[in-house]
Design a protein around this motif. Sequence first.
Motif, mmCIF file in Angstrom:
data_model
loop_
_atom_site.group_PDB
_atom_site.id
_atom_site.type_symbol
_atom_site.label_atom_id
_atom_site.label_comp_id
_atom_site.label_asym_id
_atom_site.label_seq_id
_atom_site.Cartn_x
_atom_site.Cartn_y
_atom_site.Cartn_z
ATOM 1 N N GLU A 1 0.836 -1.187 0.000
ATOM 2 C CA GLU A 1 0.000 0.000 0.000
ATOM 3 C C GLU A 1 0.879 1.248 0.000
ATOM 4 N N ASP A 2 0.292 2.378 -0.295
ATOM 5 C CA ASP A 2 0.987 3.664 -0.178
ATOM 6 C C ASP A 2 0.766 4.182 1.238
ATOM 7 N N PRO A 3 1.812 4.195 2.072
ATOM 8 C CA PRO A 3 1.622 4.589 3.476
ATOM 9 C C PRO A 3 1.263 6.063 3.664
ATOM 10 N N ASP A 4 1.416 6.859 2.609
ATOM 11 C CA ASP A 4 1.119 8.288 2.721
ATOM 12 C C ASP A 4 -0.338 8.615 2.392
ATOM 13 N N THR A 5 -1.109 7.612 2.059
ATOM 14 C CA THR A 5 -2.527 7.836 1.752
ATOM 15 C C THR A 5 -3.387 7.497 2.973
ATOM 16 N N PRO A 6 -4.607 8.019 3.051
ATOM 17 C CA PRO A 6 -5.496 7.714 4.186
ATOM 18 C C PRO A 6 -5.929 6.252 4.162
ATOM 19 N N GLN B 1 -5.794 3.163 1.312
ATOM 20 C CA GLN B 1 -4.926 2.003 1.489
ATOM 21 C C GLN B 1 -5.714 0.700 1.442
#
Length: 267
Positions: free
Chosen positions: A151-156, A160
Amino acid sequence: MPLQQESARQERKPVILMSMGQQDRNGHAYQVMTHKYMQPVVDISDCIPLLIPTCFGVADIEQYLDMADGVYLSGAASNIDPSLYGQENLTPEKKQDLARDLVDIALIKGAVKRGLPILGICRGMQEMNIAFGGDLYQKVHDEDHLNDHREDPDTPPDVQYGASHSISMVKGSWLHKLLGDTIEVNSLHGQGIKTLGKGLEALALAEDGLVEALHAPYLPQFTLGVQWHPEWKALENPDSIKIFKAFGEACRRRAGSALDLRIDKAS
Protein backbone atom coordinates in the motif's frame (compact mmCIF):
# COMPACT_ATOMS: atom_id res chain seq x y z
CA MET A 1 -33.19 -33.34 20.79
CA PRO A 2 -33.55 -32.88 24.60
CA LEU A 3 -34.78 -29.43 25.69
CA GLN A 4 -31.65 -28.87 27.82
CA GLN A 5 -29.39 -29.58 24.85
CA GLU A 6 -31.41 -27.38 22.49
CA SER A 7 -31.37 -24.49 25.00
CA ALA A 8 -27.60 -24.78 25.44
CA ARG A 9 -27.15 -24.68 21.66
CA GLN A 10 -29.18 -21.48 21.38
CA GLU A 11 -27.52 -19.65 24.28
CA ARG A 12 -23.85 -20.42 23.76
CA LYS A 13 -21.94 -18.57 21.06
CA PRO A 14 -18.75 -20.13 19.63
CA VAL A 15 -15.48 -18.92 21.17
CA ILE A 16 -12.76 -17.82 18.73
CA LEU A 17 -9.13 -17.59 19.82
CA MET A 18 -7.22 -14.52 18.62
CA SER A 19 -3.58 -13.90 19.47
CA MET A 20 -2.35 -10.43 20.43
CA GLY A 21 0.93 -8.84 19.36
CA GLN A 22 3.81 -7.03 21.00
CA GLN A 23 3.87 -3.23 20.83
CA ASP A 24 6.08 -0.82 22.77
CA ARG A 25 4.62 2.48 23.91
CA ASN A 26 6.47 5.07 25.98
CA GLY A 27 8.83 2.49 27.44
CA HIS A 28 6.08 -0.01 28.27
CA ALA A 29 5.42 -3.34 26.57
CA TYR A 30 1.81 -3.70 25.44
CA GLN A 31 -0.18 -6.63 24.07
CA VAL A 32 -2.55 -5.37 21.39
CA MET A 33 -5.27 -6.44 18.95
CA THR A 34 -6.79 -4.03 16.45
CA HIS A 35 -10.52 -3.44 16.78
CA LYS A 36 -11.15 -3.93 13.05
CA TYR A 37 -10.12 -7.59 13.24
CA MET A 38 -12.47 -8.38 16.12
CA GLN A 39 -15.52 -6.53 14.79
CA PRO A 40 -16.59 -8.97 12.03
CA VAL A 41 -16.20 -11.93 14.38
CA VAL A 42 -18.87 -10.33 16.56
CA ASP A 43 -21.04 -8.66 13.92
CA ILE A 44 -20.95 -11.25 11.13
CA SER A 45 -19.64 -14.56 12.49
CA ASP A 46 -21.76 -14.06 15.66
CA CYS A 47 -18.96 -15.47 17.79
CA ILE A 48 -17.04 -14.37 20.89
CA PRO A 49 -13.37 -13.37 20.44
CA LEU A 50 -11.04 -14.58 23.19
CA LEU A 51 -7.72 -12.72 23.12
CA ILE A 52 -4.51 -14.58 23.95
CA PRO A 53 -1.44 -12.68 25.20
CA THR A 54 1.59 -14.04 23.35
CA CYS A 55 4.19 -12.68 25.80
CA PHE A 56 3.93 -15.71 28.11
CA GLY A 57 4.91 -18.39 25.62
CA VAL A 58 3.15 -21.57 24.57
CA ALA A 59 2.89 -23.43 27.89
CA ASP A 60 -0.87 -22.81 28.23
CA ILE A 61 -1.87 -23.23 24.59
CA GLU A 62 -3.71 -26.52 25.19
CA GLN A 63 -5.82 -24.92 27.92
CA TYR A 64 -6.76 -22.08 25.58
CA LEU A 65 -7.64 -24.58 22.88
CA ASP A 66 -9.86 -26.42 25.37
CA MET A 67 -12.04 -23.29 25.49
CA ALA A 68 -12.14 -22.73 21.73
CA ASP A 69 -14.43 -23.50 18.83
CA GLY A 70 -12.17 -21.84 16.24
CA VAL A 71 -8.87 -20.04 15.67
CA TYR A 72 -8.59 -16.70 13.88
CA LEU A 73 -5.13 -15.35 12.96
CA SER A 74 -5.14 -11.65 12.18
CA GLY A 75 -2.72 -9.48 10.28
CA ALA A 76 -0.17 -7.23 11.95
CA ALA A 77 2.52 -4.68 11.16
CA SER A 78 5.27 -7.14 12.08
CA ASN A 79 6.85 -9.69 9.76
CA ILE A 80 7.24 -13.37 10.58
CA ASP A 81 10.73 -14.27 11.80
CA PRO A 82 12.37 -15.78 8.68
CA SER A 83 14.44 -18.20 10.77
CA LEU A 84 11.18 -20.14 11.19
CA TYR A 85 11.24 -20.98 7.50
CA GLY A 86 15.00 -21.33 7.03
CA GLN A 87 15.90 -17.92 5.59
CA GLU A 88 18.06 -15.01 6.68
CA ASN A 89 16.30 -11.75 7.49
CA LEU A 90 16.14 -9.58 4.37
CA THR A 91 13.93 -6.91 6.00
CA PRO A 92 15.78 -5.84 9.17
CA GLU A 93 13.99 -2.50 9.04
CA LYS A 94 10.65 -4.23 9.67
CA LYS A 95 9.43 -5.19 13.14
CA GLN A 96 9.23 -8.84 14.06
CA ASP A 97 7.31 -10.60 16.82
CA LEU A 98 8.80 -14.03 17.44
CA ALA A 99 6.68 -14.63 20.56
CA ARG A 100 3.53 -14.18 18.48
CA ASP A 101 4.91 -16.41 15.73
CA LEU A 102 5.56 -19.25 18.16
CA VAL A 103 2.13 -18.96 19.78
CA ASP A 104 0.33 -18.77 16.44
CA ILE A 105 2.16 -21.75 15.00
CA ALA A 106 1.31 -23.74 18.14
CA LEU A 107 -2.33 -22.63 17.80
CA ILE A 108 -2.45 -23.74 14.18
CA LYS A 109 -0.96 -27.14 14.92
CA GLY A 110 -3.23 -27.59 17.93
CA ALA A 111 -6.30 -26.58 15.94
CA VAL A 112 -5.39 -29.05 13.19
CA LYS A 113 -5.22 -31.90 15.72
CA ARG A 114 -8.50 -30.92 17.39
CA GLY A 115 -10.47 -30.27 14.21
CA LEU A 116 -11.00 -26.57 14.99
CA PRO A 117 -11.83 -24.22 12.10
CA ILE A 118 -8.97 -21.88 11.15
CA LEU A 119 -9.13 -18.49 9.45
CA GLY A 120 -5.94 -16.54 8.69
CA ILE A 121 -5.73 -13.00 7.30
CA CYS A 122 -2.60 -11.56 5.63
CA ARG A 123 0.15 -12.33 8.16
CA GLY A 124 -2.14 -15.02 9.53
CA MET A 125 -2.28 -16.76 6.15
CA GLN A 126 1.51 -16.59 5.94
CA GLU A 127 1.77 -18.15 9.41
CA MET A 128 -0.52 -20.97 8.28
CA ASN A 129 1.86 -21.62 5.40
CA ILE A 130 4.90 -21.65 7.71
CA ALA A 131 3.16 -23.99 10.17
CA PHE A 132 2.62 -26.46 7.31
CA GLY A 133 6.29 -26.25 6.25
CA GLY A 134 6.08 -23.65 3.49
CA ASP A 135 8.09 -20.47 3.00
CA LEU A 136 7.71 -16.85 1.88
CA TYR A 137 8.97 -14.23 -0.48
CA GLN A 138 10.32 -11.65 1.96
CA LYS A 139 10.14 -8.91 -0.68
CA VAL A 140 7.45 -9.64 -3.23
CA HIS A 141 8.20 -6.29 -4.91
CA ASP A 142 11.79 -7.40 -5.66
CA GLU A 143 10.68 -10.47 -7.59
CA ASP A 144 10.77 -9.81 -11.35
CA HIS A 145 7.72 -11.96 -12.08
CA LEU A 146 5.54 -10.40 -9.35
CA ASN A 147 3.87 -7.03 -8.89
CA ASP A 148 4.30 -4.63 -5.99
CA HIS A 149 1.51 -5.54 -3.54
CA ARG A 150 2.29 -2.87 -0.94
CA GLU A 151 0.00 0.00 0.00
CA ASP A 152 0.99 3.66 -0.18
CA PRO A 153 1.62 4.59 3.48
CA ASP A 154 1.12 8.29 2.72
CA THR A 155 -2.53 7.84 1.75
CA PRO A 156 -5.50 7.71 4.19
CA PRO A 157 -6.76 4.31 5.39
CA ASP A 158 -9.78 4.36 3.07
CA VAL A 159 -7.40 4.55 0.12
CA GLN A 160 -4.93 2.00 1.49
CA TYR A 161 -7.71 -0.50 2.13
CA GLY A 162 -9.56 0.24 -1.08
CA ALA A 163 -9.73 -2.37 -3.85
CA SER A 164 -6.48 -2.37 -5.83
CA HIS A 165 -6.48 -5.51 -7.98
CA SER A 166 -8.53 -8.54 -8.89
CA ILE A 167 -8.01 -12.15 -7.88
CA SER A 168 -9.27 -15.31 -9.58
CA MET A 169 -10.69 -18.28 -7.70
CA VAL A 170 -9.50 -21.77 -8.51
CA LYS A 171 -12.24 -23.25 -10.66
CA GLY A 172 -14.41 -25.80 -8.89
CA SER A 173 -13.11 -24.97 -5.43
CA TRP A 174 -15.44 -24.22 -2.52
CA LEU A 175 -14.20 -20.61 -2.49
CA HIS A 176 -15.10 -20.34 -6.18
CA LYS A 177 -18.61 -21.48 -5.31
CA LEU A 178 -18.74 -18.97 -2.46
CA LEU A 179 -17.29 -15.88 -4.17
CA GLY A 180 -17.55 -16.51 -7.92
CA ASP A 181 -14.91 -16.29 -10.64
CA THR A 182 -13.15 -13.06 -9.60
CA ILE A 183 -13.38 -10.37 -6.95
CA GLU A 184 -11.60 -7.08 -6.29
CA VAL A 185 -9.42 -7.00 -3.17
CA ASN A 186 -7.19 -4.61 -1.28
CA SER A 187 -3.44 -5.21 -1.05
CA LEU A 188 -1.24 -4.20 1.89
CA HIS A 189 1.61 -6.69 2.06
CA GLY A 190 5.29 -6.78 1.21
CA GLN A 191 5.66 -10.51 1.75
CA GLY A 192 3.82 -13.41 0.16
CA ILE A 193 3.62 -17.15 -0.35
CA LYS A 194 6.60 -18.63 -2.17
CA THR A 195 6.30 -22.40 -1.62
CA LEU A 196 3.02 -23.80 -0.30
CA GLY A 197 3.26 -25.90 2.85
CA LYS A 198 2.66 -29.64 2.75
CA GLY A 199 -1.00 -30.43 2.25
CA LEU A 200 -1.96 -26.85 1.39
CA GLU A 201 -3.52 -25.83 -1.92
CA ALA A 202 -4.20 -22.46 -3.49
CA LEU A 203 -7.81 -21.27 -3.64
CA ALA A 204 -7.20 -17.95 -5.40
CA LEU A 205 -4.43 -16.23 -7.35
CA ALA A 206 -3.57 -12.60 -8.07
CA GLU A 207 -3.09 -11.41 -11.64
CA ASP A 208 0.68 -12.06 -11.35
CA GLY A 209 0.16 -15.59 -10.03
CA LEU A 210 0.82 -14.86 -6.35
CA VAL A 211 -1.25 -17.02 -4.00
CA GLU A 212 -4.07 -14.93 -2.52
CA ALA A 213 -5.99 -17.66 -0.71
CA LEU A 214 -5.21 -21.18 0.48
CA HIS A 215 -6.67 -24.09 2.43
CA ALA A 216 -5.83 -27.59 3.67
CA PRO A 217 -8.24 -29.80 1.69
CA TYR A 218 -7.18 -33.04 3.40
CA LEU A 219 -8.40 -31.73 6.78
CA PRO A 220 -12.06 -32.25 7.71
CA GLN A 221 -12.51 -28.80 9.29
CA PHE A 222 -12.85 -25.35 7.71
CA THR A 223 -9.45 -23.90 6.79
CA LEU A 224 -8.93 -20.63 4.94
CA GLY A 225 -6.07 -18.19 4.62
CA VAL A 226 -6.46 -14.98 2.62
CA GLN A 227 -3.76 -12.47 1.72
CA TRP A 228 -6.09 -9.47 1.54
CA HIS A 229 -7.99 -7.77 4.37
CA PRO A 230 -11.67 -8.78 4.37
CA GLU A 231 -12.05 -7.38 7.89
CA TRP A 232 -11.85 -3.78 6.62
CA LYS A 233 -15.40 -2.35 6.73
CA ALA A 234 -16.57 -5.94 6.42
CA LEU A 235 -20.26 -5.12 6.79
CA GLU A 236 -20.04 -3.00 3.62
CA ASN A 237 -18.43 -5.76 1.55
CA PRO A 238 -20.60 -8.70 0.37
CA ASP A 239 -17.54 -10.92 -0.16
CA SER A 240 -16.27 -10.24 3.36
CA ILE A 241 -19.70 -11.05 4.76
CA LYS A 242 -19.69 -14.40 2.96
CA ILE A 243 -16.24 -15.28 4.33
CA PHE A 244 -16.98 -14.39 7.95
CA LYS A 245 -20.39 -16.07 7.81
CA ALA A 246 -18.80 -19.27 6.48
CA PHE A 247 -16.21 -19.18 9.27
CA GLY A 248 -18.87 -18.54 11.91
CA GLU A 249 -21.04 -21.39 10.66
CA ALA A 250 -18.05 -23.76 10.75
CA CYS A 251 -17.30 -22.71 14.33
CA ARG A 252 -20.96 -23.20 15.28
CA ARG A 253 -20.91 -26.72 13.88
CA ARG A 254 -17.75 -27.44 15.86
CA ALA A 255 -19.29 -25.97 19.02
CA GLY A 256 -22.42 -28.08 18.54
CA SER A 257 -20.40 -31.26 18.08
CA ALA A 258 -18.39 -30.52 21.21
CA LEU A 259 -21.57 -29.80 23.18
CA ASP A 260 -23.14 -33.05 22.04
CA LEU A 261 -20.05 -34.93 23.23
CA ARG A 262 -20.09 -33.25 26.63
CA ILE A 263 -23.81 -33.96 27.13
CA ASP A 264 -23.38 -37.59 26.04
CA LYS A 265 -20.57 -38.02 28.58
CA ALA A 266 -22.63 -36.43 31.34
CA SER A 267 -25.78 -38.51 30.68
